[in-house]
Design a protein around this motif. Sequence first.
Motif, short mmCIF file in Angstrom:
data_model
loop_
_atom_site.label_atom_id
_atom_site.label_comp_id
_atom_site.label_asym_id
_atom_site.label_seq_id
_atom_site.Cartn_x
_atom_site.Cartn_y
_atom_site.Cartn_z
N LYS A 200 -57.57 123.82 85.33
CA LYS A 200 -56.71 123.80 84.14
C LYS A 200 -57.26 122.84 83.09
O LYS A 200 -57.22 123.13 81.90
N HIS A 201 -57.79 121.69 83.54
CA HIS A 201 -58.36 120.69 82.63
C HIS A 201 -59.78 120.37 83.08
O HIS A 201 -60.05 119.29 83.63
N PRO A 202 -60.72 121.30 82.90
CA PRO A 202 -62.06 121.14 83.47
C PRO A 202 -62.87 119.98 82.90
O PRO A 202 -63.85 119.56 83.50
N MET A 203 -62.47 119.43 81.76
CA MET A 203 -63.22 118.33 81.15
C MET A 203 -62.56 116.98 81.39
O MET A 203 -62.98 115.98 80.81
N ASP A 204 -61.56 116.94 82.24
CA ASP A 204 -60.90 115.69 82.59
C ASP A 204 -61.83 114.89 83.50
O ASP A 204 -61.93 115.14 84.70
N GLY A 205 -62.53 113.91 82.94
CA GLY A 205 -63.55 113.18 83.68
C GLY A 205 -63.01 112.27 84.76
O GLY A 205 -63.76 111.85 85.65
N LEU A 206 -61.72 111.95 84.73
CA LEU A 206 -61.14 111.06 85.74
C LEU A 206 -60.55 111.81 86.93
O LEU A 206 -60.10 111.20 87.89
N ARG A 207 -60.56 113.16 86.85
CA ARG A 207 -60.07 113.93 87.99
C ARG A 207 -61.08 115.01 88.38
O ARG A 207 -60.73 116.13 88.72
N LEU A 208 -62.34 114.61 88.32
CA LEU A 208 -63.41 115.56 88.58
C LEU A 208 -64.05 115.34 89.95
O LEU A 208 -64.38 116.29 90.65
N VAL A 209 -64.20 114.08 90.34
CA VAL A 209 -64.74 113.77 91.67
C VAL A 209 -63.57 113.53 92.63
O VAL A 209 -62.44 113.29 92.21
N TYR B 186 -52.66 122.74 93.08
CA TYR B 186 -52.91 122.07 91.81
C TYR B 186 -53.53 120.69 92.05
O TYR B 186 -54.48 120.29 91.36
N LEU B 187 -53.00 119.97 93.03
CA LEU B 187 -53.54 118.65 93.34
C LEU B 187 -54.96 118.75 93.88
O LEU B 187 -55.80 117.91 93.59
N LEU B 188 -55.22 119.78 94.68
CA LEU B 188 -56.51 119.91 95.34
C LEU B 188 -57.61 120.36 94.39
O LEU B 188 -58.70 119.80 94.37
N HIS B 189 -57.31 121.40 93.58
CA HIS B 189 -58.38 121.96 92.74
C HIS B 189 -57.87 122.61 91.46
O HIS B 189 -58.61 122.72 90.49
N GLY B 190 -56.62 123.01 91.47
CA GLY B 190 -56.09 123.70 90.29
C GLY B 190 -56.14 122.84 89.04
O GLY B 190 -56.43 123.34 87.94
N GLU C 244 -52.34 132.81 87.22
CA GLU C 244 -52.78 133.16 85.87
C GLU C 244 -52.80 131.91 84.99
O GLU C 244 -53.74 131.68 84.23
N TRP C 245 -51.76 131.09 85.11
CA TRP C 245 -51.64 129.88 84.29
C TRP C 245 -52.77 128.91 84.57
O TRP C 245 -53.40 128.38 83.65
N VAL C 246 -53.07 128.66 85.83
CA VAL C 246 -54.03 127.61 86.20
C VAL C 246 -55.45 128.00 85.85
O VAL C 246 -56.32 127.14 85.69
N HIS C 247 -55.72 129.31 85.69
CA HIS C 247 -57.06 129.77 85.36
C HIS C 247 -57.22 130.07 83.87
O HIS C 247 -58.13 130.79 83.47
#
Length: 238
Positions: free
Chosen positions: A128-137, A120-124, A27-30
């Motif tokens: 949680k922070h979908p606009m974080d441009g440094l952890r998107l690719v 969380y490391l893989l995709h969560g 619930e938290w991560v989504h």
Amino acid sequence: MAAREFTVNFNKPLVLQVGHLGETYQEWVHQPIVSYESPRFFESNFLEFFTRTVWWAVPTIWLPVACYCISMSISNGHTLPQIALMAPFGMFVWTFLEYCFHRFLFHIETKSYWGNTMHYLLHGCHHKHPMDGLRLVIPPAEAALLCVPFWYLFKFLFTPSASPAFFGGGLIGYVLYDVIHYYTHHGQPTKQVPKSFKKYHLNHHFRIQNKGFGITTALWDRVFGTLPQTKAAEKRSG
């Protein structure tokens, strides 16, 4: 401390905290935080370095590798017309793998400490922070590790002389996936096609997170019944 009582402190590194959320993690991560801020993952600067990747690193690193693989098949005697069929087919195979990864691995439900941490490391973190441009690719080190089983998969599926071209096509498909994925979050499209890509993917993040798993194409969402309904269709069915 019970999982339901645990609260993540965003002023501290996140990765070793999220496992304590237990059953409440999903619930938290989504529940996305729409911010361009890049939260800290680890106390260690060394580990933190490997979690941040600029988008242009993906084509810079992997397109030359893809071209080299394709050139191997040319050196093995395959003609350009043959390559023109094999490489696009490798890209097509990637679209299926992309869908399967996103649906069955990236959205696996976890509740244990290490399960939550790895998710969380893989995709969560992206949800949680979908606009974080440094952890998107995908970070290059992680992508390099993933290349190994895929290389052997393509060698198993195709002949020794042809498999490098198919694999190279798959790498090009991956590059398109990550670049398009970045653009859907940070690009400002003016044409209809890229606008529809952006709307389709952001719909997955902010409206119906258990559907719309395709990034480069919605083909497999159509095939496997995970194509999200439009808002108009939802109102009619409601």
